[in-house]
Every structure is written in C-alpha cells, then in structure tokens.
Design a protein around this motif. Structure first.
Motif, PDB file in Angstrom:
ATOM      1  N   HIS A  17       0.855  -1.181   0.000  1.00  0.00           N
ATOM      2  CA  HIS A  17       0.000   0.000   0.000  1.00  0.00           C
ATOM      3  C   HIS A  17       0.894   1.233   0.000  1.00  0.00           C
ATOM      4  O   HIS A  17       1.784   1.357   0.820  1.00  0.00           O
ATOM      5  CB  HIS A  17      -0.904  -0.023   1.245  1.00  0.00           C
ATOM      6  CG  HIS A  17      -2.014   0.947   1.168  1.00  0.00           C
ATOM      7  ND1 HIS A  17      -1.863   2.240   1.555  1.00  0.00           N
ATOM      8  CD2 HIS A  17      -3.287   0.827   0.737  1.00  0.00           C
ATOM      9  CE1 HIS A  17      -2.997   2.874   1.390  1.00  0.00           C
ATOM     10  NE2 HIS A  17      -3.876   2.038   0.887  1.00  0.00           N
ATOM     11  N   SER A  19       0.163   4.594   0.367  1.00  0.00           N
ATOM     12  CA  SER A  19      -0.241   5.868   0.954  1.00  0.00           C
ATOM     13  C   SER A  19       0.514   6.178   2.239  1.00  0.00           C
ATOM     14  O   SER A  19       0.377   7.250   2.788  1.00  0.00           O
ATOM     15  CB  SER A  19      -1.750   5.875   1.216  1.00  0.00           C
ATOM     16  OG  SER A  19      -2.058   4.955   2.233  1.00  0.00           O
ATOM     17  N   SER A  20       1.340   5.262   2.718  1.00  0.00           N
ATOM     18  CA  SER A  20       2.121   5.501   3.917  1.00  0.00           C
ATOM     19  C   SER A  20       3.242   6.478   3.616  1.00  0.00           C
ATOM     20  O   SER A  20       3.811   6.481   2.529  1.00  0.00           O
ATOM     21  CB  SER A  20       2.735   4.202   4.431  1.00  0.00           C
ATOM     22  OG  SER A  20       1.735   3.294   4.775  1.00  0.00           O
ATOM     23  N   LYS A  21       3.569   7.303   4.608  1.00  0.00           N
ATOM     24  CA  LYS A  21       4.670   8.250   4.465  1.00  0.00           C
ATOM     25  C   LYS A  21       5.819   7.794   5.334  1.00  0.00           C
ATOM     26  O   LYS A  21       5.635   7.408   6.486  1.00  0.00           O
ATOM     27  CB  LYS A  21       4.243   9.640   4.922  1.00  0.00           C
ATOM     28  CG  LYS A  21       3.232  10.309   4.046  1.00  0.00           C
ATOM     29  CD  LYS A  21       2.965  11.700   4.584  1.00  0.00           C
ATOM     30  CE  LYS A  21       1.968  12.444   3.747  1.00  0.00           C
ATOM     31  NZ  LYS A  21       1.729  13.782   4.275  1.00  0.00           N
ATOM     32  N   SER A  38       6.695   3.856   7.644  1.00  0.00           N
ATOM     33  CA  SER A  38       5.386   4.351   8.063  1.00  0.00           C
ATOM     34  C   SER A  38       5.371   4.545   9.572  1.00  0.00           C
ATOM     35  O   SER A  38       6.237   4.046  10.291  1.00  0.00           O
ATOM     36  CB  SER A  38       4.289   3.355   7.681  1.00  0.00           C
ATOM     37  OG  SER A  38       4.447   2.165   8.439  1.00  0.00           O
ATOM     38  N   GLU A  41       4.850   1.123  11.287  1.00  0.00           N
ATOM     39  CA  GLU A  41       6.070   0.332  11.384  1.00  0.00           C
ATOM     40  C   GLU A  41       6.981   0.878  12.484  1.00  0.00           C
ATOM     41  O   GLU A  41       7.592   0.111  13.229  1.00  0.00           O
ATOM     42  CB  GLU A  41       6.809   0.328  10.039  1.00  0.00           C
ATOM     43  CG  GLU A  41       7.993  -0.592   9.985  1.00  0.00           C
ATOM     44  CD  GLU A  41       7.635  -2.060  10.062  1.00  0.00           C
ATOM     45  OE1 GLU A  41       8.525  -2.859  10.391  1.00  0.00           O
ATOM     46  OE2 GLU A  41       6.474  -2.417   9.805  1.00  0.00           O
ATOM     47  N   SER A  52       2.146   9.730  15.707  1.00  0.00           N
ATOM     48  CA  SER A  52       1.414  10.644  14.826  1.00  0.00           C
ATOM     49  C   SER A  52       1.140  11.973  15.523  1.00  0.00           C
ATOM     50  O   SER A  52       1.369  13.042  14.965  1.00  0.00           O
ATOM     51  CB  SER A  52       0.100  10.002  14.386  1.00  0.00           C
ATOM     52  OG  SER A  52      -0.622  10.880  13.573  1.00  0.00           O
TER      53      SER A  52
END
Length: 70
Positions: A17, A19-21, A38, A41, A52
């Motif tokens: 996937h 979309s993870s930054k 991510s 992770e 976050s």
C-alpha cells in the motif's frame, strides 16, 4: 474469503500500500537516528505510541523527535 486468502492479503497485498509516508526518528539535536516506511512500522519496531500526535504537535517521545521524510 478463506482464512488462507485473508492471511495472504494481510501479508503481501497490504504491505505494498503506497499511501504511507516515511518518517524519521531524530535525537534532540536533529540528527537522524532511524528511518521507517510508516508510522505503524515505527510504532511496531520501537514500541512507542502516539508518534502521529508527536509529529503534528512537535512533542518528543522519550527524548526522540519525529518528522515526515521529504
């Protein structure tokens, strides 16, 4: 979906996937300590939570700071 199909999806499909930054783990002087693909992770590998929130608010986690990799 069978149990086996579900496990395959969890193991192989979701890991791709995109979309993870990527995020960076920094010390108090801004030196990069580690890089993670991510937030999830980073939380798994470090055991730290609220990464976050700490990125958004600029808080530290046990002396480490976090930011998104540009």
């Amino acid at each position: 979906m069978t149990y086996q199909e579900n496990n395959y999806h969890a193991e192989y499909i979701t890991k791709t996937h995109h979309s993870s930054k990527a995020i960076l783990m920094l010390d108090k002087d801004g030196n990069v300590i580690d890089e993670f693909p991510s937030i999830a992770e980073a939380q798994r590998k470090t055991g730290f939570t609220n990464i976050s929130r700490n990125i958004k608010k600029g808080y530290s986690t046990k002396g480490y700071y976090w930011k998104f990799k540009n």
